[in-house]
Scaffold this motif. Structure first.
Motif, PDB file in Angstrom:
ATOM      1  N   LYS A 120      63.695  25.726   6.439  1.00 20.27           N
ATOM      2  CA  LYS A 120      64.828  24.813   6.240  1.00 20.27           C
ATOM      3  C   LYS A 120      65.464  24.446   7.584  1.00 20.27           C
ATOM      4  N   ASP A 121      65.606  25.444   8.453  1.00 21.99           N
ATOM      5  CA  ASP A 121      66.207  25.185   9.764  1.00 21.99           C
ATOM      6  C   ASP A 121      65.347  24.237  10.596  1.00 21.99           C
ATOM      7  N   VAL A 122      64.023  24.444  10.568  1.00 26.46           N
ATOM      8  CA  VAL A 122      63.130  23.556  11.312  1.00 26.46           C
ATOM      9  C   VAL A 122      63.242  22.132  10.785  1.00 26.46           C
ATOM     10  N   TRP A 123      63.302  21.988   9.467  1.00 25.90           N
ATOM     11  CA  TRP A 123      63.435  20.641   8.892  1.00 25.90           C
ATOM     12  C   TRP A 123      64.786  20.017   9.257  1.00 25.90           C
ATOM     13  N   ASP A 124      65.770  20.876   9.566  1.00 30.74           N
ATOM     14  CA  ASP A 124      67.080  20.372   9.993  1.00 30.74           C
ATOM     15  C   ASP A 124      67.159  20.155  11.495  1.00 30.74           C
ATOM     16  N   GLY A 125      66.046  20.398  12.212  1.00 30.45           N
ATOM     17  CA  GLY A 125      66.015  20.113  13.639  1.00 30.45           C
ATOM     18  C   GLY A 125      65.748  21.280  14.553  1.00 30.45           C
ATOM     19  N   ALA A 126      65.708  22.504  14.029  1.00 28.46           N
ATOM     20  CA  ALA A 126      65.416  23.658  14.876  1.00 28.46           C
ATOM     21  C   ALA A 126      63.977  23.578  15.394  1.00 28.46           C
ATOM     22  N   PRO A 127      63.688  24.161  16.547  1.00 30.85           N
ATOM     23  CA  PRO A 127      62.325  24.094  17.093  1.00 30.85           C
ATOM     24  C   PRO A 127      61.364  24.954  16.264  1.00 30.85           C
ATOM     25  N   PRO A 128      60.095  24.559  16.194  1.00 27.89           N
ATOM     26  CA  PRO A 128      59.113  25.363  15.461  1.00 27.89           C
ATOM     27  C   PRO A 128      59.023  26.800  15.943  1.00 27.89           C
ATOM     28  N   ASP A 129      59.332  27.035  17.229  1.00 29.73           N
ATOM     29  CA  ASP A 129      59.277  28.397  17.754  1.00 29.73           C
ATOM     30  C   ASP A 129      60.168  29.350  16.962  1.00 29.73           C
ATOM     31  N   SER A 130      61.221  28.825  16.350  1.00 31.06           N
ATOM     32  CA  SER A 130      62.119  29.685  15.587  1.00 31.06           C
ATOM     33  C   SER A 130      61.416  30.275  14.368  1.00 31.06           C
ATOM     34  N   LEU A 131      60.477  29.534  13.799  1.00 27.66           N
ATOM     35  CA  LEU A 131      59.677  30.059  12.695  1.00 27.66           C
ATOM     36  C   LEU A 131      58.772  31.174  13.182  1.00 27.66           C
ATOM     37  N   TYR A 132      58.119  30.975  14.317  1.00 24.95           N
ATOM     38  CA  TYR A 132      57.220  31.996  14.852  1.00 24.95           C
ATOM     39  C   TYR A 132      57.988  33.275  15.188  1.00 24.95           C
ATOM     40  N   ALA A 133      59.213  33.120  15.668  1.00 27.45           N
ATOM     41  CA  ALA A 133      60.022  34.283  16.018  1.00 27.45           C
ATOM     42  C   ALA A 133      60.335  35.122  14.788  1.00 27.45           C
ATOM     43  N   LYS A 134      60.602  34.466  13.665  1.00 30.80           N
ATOM     44  CA  LYS A 134      60.865  35.186  12.414  1.00 30.80           C
ATOM     45  C   LYS A 134      59.645  35.998  11.995  1.00 30.80           C
ATOM     46  N   LEU A 135      58.473  35.412  12.118  1.00 29.50           N
ATOM     47  CA  LEU A 135      57.252  36.115  11.726  1.00 29.50           C
ATOM     48  C   LEU A 135      56.958  37.284  12.653  1.00 29.50           C
ATOM     49  N   GLU A 136      57.223  37.098  13.941  1.00 26.12           N
ATOM     50  CA  GLU A 136      57.013  38.194  14.882  1.00 26.12           C
ATOM     51  C   GLU A 136      57.948  39.363  14.579  1.00 26.12           C
ATOM     52  N   ALA A 137      59.210  39.049  14.286  1.00 28.61           N
ATOM     53  CA  ALA A 137      60.173  40.102  13.950  1.00 28.61           C
ATOM     54  C   ALA A 137      59.767  40.804  12.653  1.00 28.61           C
ATOM     55  N   GLU A 138      59.234  40.039  11.713  1.00 27.30           N
ATOM     56  CA  GLU A 138      58.805  40.604  10.437  1.00 27.30           C
ATOM     57  C   GLU A 138      57.730  41.672  10.634  1.00 27.30           C
ATOM     58  N   GLN A 139      56.783  41.404  11.509  1.00 25.49           N
ATOM     59  CA  GLN A 139      55.690  42.349  11.738  1.00 25.49           C
ATOM     60  C   GLN A 139      56.201  43.692  12.228  1.00 25.49           C
ATOM     61  N   ALA A 140      57.302  43.679  12.963  1.00 21.16           N
ATOM     62  CA  ALA A 140      57.852  44.931  13.483  1.00 21.16           C
ATOM     63  C   ALA A 140      58.657  45.686  12.431  1.00 21.16           C
ATOM     64  N   LEU A 141      59.134  44.993  11.401  1.00 27.58           N
ATOM     65  CA  LEU A 141      60.029  45.599  10.416  1.00 27.58           C
ATOM     66  C   LEU A 141      59.322  46.206   9.213  1.00 27.58           C
ATOM     67  N   TYR A 142      58.200  45.613   8.812  1.00 29.41           N
ATOM     68  CA  TYR A 142      57.600  45.955   7.524  1.00 29.41           C
ATOM     69  C   TYR A 142      56.335  46.784   7.692  1.00 29.41           C
ATOM     70  N   PRO A 143      56.004  47.605   6.686  1.00 29.44           N
ATOM     71  CA  PRO A 143      54.741  48.352   6.729  1.00 29.44           C
ATOM     72  C   PRO A 143      53.555  47.397   6.856  1.00 29.44           C
ATOM     73  N   PRO A 144      52.459  47.856   7.454  1.00 31.39           N
ATOM     74  CA  PRO A 144      51.310  46.964   7.700  1.00 31.39           C
ATOM     75  C   PRO A 144      50.738  46.334   6.438  1.00 31.39           C
ATOM     76  N   ASP A 145      50.831  47.034   5.298  1.00 33.05           N
ATOM     77  CA  ASP A 145      50.250  46.503   4.066  1.00 33.05           C
ATOM     78  C   ASP A 145      51.272  45.773   3.195  1.00 33.05           C
ATOM     79  N   ALA A 146      52.473  45.540   3.720  1.00 32.48           N
ATOM     80  CA  ALA A 146      53.510  44.859   2.941  1.00 32.48           C
ATOM     81  C   ALA A 146      53.145  43.390   2.740  1.00 32.48           C
ATOM     82  N   LEU A 147      53.239  42.935   1.496  1.00 33.15           N
ATOM     83  CA  LEU A 147      53.000  41.529   1.183  1.00 33.15           C
ATOM     84  C   LEU A 147      54.337  40.807   1.061  1.00 33.15           C
ATOM     85  N   ARG A 148      54.375  39.578   1.543  1.00 31.85           N
ATOM     86  CA  ARG A 148      55.618  38.806   1.533  1.00 31.85           C
ATOM     87  C   ARG A 148      55.402  37.542   0.700  1.00 31.85           C
ATOM     88  N   LEU A 149      56.378  37.219  -0.118  1.00 36.81           N
ATOM     89  CA  LEU A 149      56.315  36.038  -0.969  1.00 36.81           C
ATOM     90  C   LEU A 149      56.763  34.822  -0.170  1.00 36.81           C
TER      91      LEU A 149
END
Length: 454
Positions: A258-287
């Motif tokens: 939603k933020d990217v569609w409102d004008g945020a840079p695509p890098d902000s999406l990649y940053a969320k995914l990178e942070a996610e990898q550090a937070l969740y167990p390796p086998d965690a599935l995300r919807l």
């Protein structure tokens, strides 16, 4: 409905006893056997159905003739929003919230009978698909029988009045008190009933983070001994995976899109995914989703949030190709424009935008059948300041995703190494190249081999 976390404890049906101290010589109790997550959970494409809105009839039986079309669109799992009788006390809206449950072992008579529900489950299974129920363990309707028979099962104020969940405006429901072990036993037994009696294939658990972790640990472990299940938590706390859930909500990528569609840079999406990898167990599935019943009811329809039909397609192309499990909400595949109020039965106009079905069939088919998308690595690319681009790769398969989130044309310049061998666009069969113009909300999904030819 959503909120954050509480922690407590639970015991499963038939095991709700006060803790005891065993003598040192006592034999240890056997542990429940470990149950592996079935492959169909990891490979799923979910489709959320509001029984009220999905058909003109608003019944279980009316859903059955629509299953073939959903299967043809590569949907594997039907998520039914709550099917139980809705509370009448302090009801909101004309029909009330489906998340105000008056009886956990019955169905809303407006939807049909228990045998009608069984017919729907059987029809789903006959097509090689699965069906999960929306389950509300945190609270009940104010006129649920438990409020009279067992008022001590509920949270009460100093005057002894049963209250709604703290910090919410859910005044039509009564907050369950998991400090009482009897609540654990009754709730676990109710969940077990639907698995054993009707062979449902799992649960989407509403506001899962507001229910004690120990309840989920014990109950989900025991439920898995009955049959292979999908267990989806409405929540994004990492501990929900430790408690036994397969899937948690990818609100991080939903809000990032939603933020990217409102004008945020695509890098902000990649940053969320990178942070996610550090937070969740390796086998965690995300919807992964761009809308659901909450967003469509309280915010806007996807076609409004993402700037029209083309913008919606582009957003879903990203969501369905990120690591995780994609979700489609009923009506999304025709870009239904209305906010679908949870307390009403607004119908979907299925004659809208018929060409969209072809798009969703191709997109979800790729998501379903590509090992690179189901289990592959994720590598973001620099392709332009306002271009979303990344590679998904597994063994010899590569999928290159390039999406324009802007209402203006974008020039795409990809690194030479991004191209594999024999890569073609899933939608047009065009060969991949390193430089091209991408139309407003344009999509390129290139699929091929990972290694470049010499």
């Amino acid at each position: 409905m959503r909120l954050a976390t509480l922690l407590c404890m639970l015991l499963f049906a038939g095991c709700a006893t006060e803790p005891t101290t065993e003598s040192p010589s006592a034999d240890p109790e056997p542990e429940a056997p470990e149950v592996e997550r079935p492959n169909w959970v990891e490979n799923a494409v979910l489709y959320e159905v509001s029984v009220r809105s999905f058909t003109e009839e608003g019944t279980f039986q009316a859903i059955i003739p629509r299953l073939d079309a959903l299967k043809a669109m590569s949907v594997t799992t039907i998520w039914l929003m709550p099917i139980h009788p809705v509370g009448e006390a302090e009801r909101k809206g004309r029909l009330g919230s489906p998340y105000s449950v008056r009886d956990y072992r019955a169905v809303d008579p407006a939807f049909g009978t228990l045998e009608d529900f069984r017919a729907l489950v059987d029809a789903t299974h006959e097509r090689g698909m699965t069906l999960i129920l929306d389950w509300i363990a945190n609270h009940t309707a104010r006129d649920h029988a438990w409020t009279q028979a067992h008022p001590d099962w509920y949270t009460q104020d100093e005057a002894g009045t049963i209250v709604h969940p703290e910090g919410t405006d859910w005044t039509d429901v009564a907050d369950l008190n998991y400090d009482n072990p009897a609540v654990h036993e009754a709730m676990a037994a109710a969940m077990q009933y639907w698995v054993e009696t009707f062979e449902v294939d799992g649960f989407r658990c509403d506001v899962a983070g507001m229910v004690p972790e120990a309840f989920w640990q014990e109950t989900l472990s025991q439920l898995r001994t009955l049959k292979p299940l999908m267990l989806l938590a409405e929540g994004d706390d990492p501990w929900l995976h430790e408690a036994g859930f397969d899937l948690t909500y990818g609100w991080n990528t939903f809000h990032a899109l939603k933020d990217v569609w409102d004008g945020a840079p695509p890098d902000s999406l990649y940053a969320k995914l990178e942070a996610e990898q550090a937070l969740y167990p390796p086998d965690a599935l995300r919807l992964r989703f761009i809308t659901n019943h909450d967003e469509t009811s309280w915010d806007e329809a996807a076609v409004t949030m993402y700037d029209g039909v083309e913008g919606t397609k582009a957003a879903m192309a990203v969501a369905a190709t990120l690591p995780g499990v994609p979700l489609l909400y009923n009506g999304q595949e025709v870009a239904a424009p209305q906010r679908m109020n949870l307390f009403e039965d607004e119908k979907i106009d299925w004659a809208l935008n018929p060409e969209l079905r072809e798009f969703y069939t191709a997109l979800l088919g790729l998501s379903r059948n590509s090992e690179a998308l189901r289990m592959g690595s994720f590598r973001p690319l620099s392709a332009g300041d306002d271009v979303i681009a990344y590679i998904r790769e597994h063994e010899s398969e590569r999928v290159l995703v390039v999406v324009n989130p802007r209402a203006s044309e974008q020039e795409v310049v990809l690194p030479e190494a991004a191209l594999g061998t024999a890569m073609q666009d899933v939608f047009t069969d065009a060969e991949a190249s390193t430089a091209f113009a991408l139309a407003p909300y344009g999509i390129r999904l290139f699929r091929g081999l990972a290694a470049r030819a010499d």
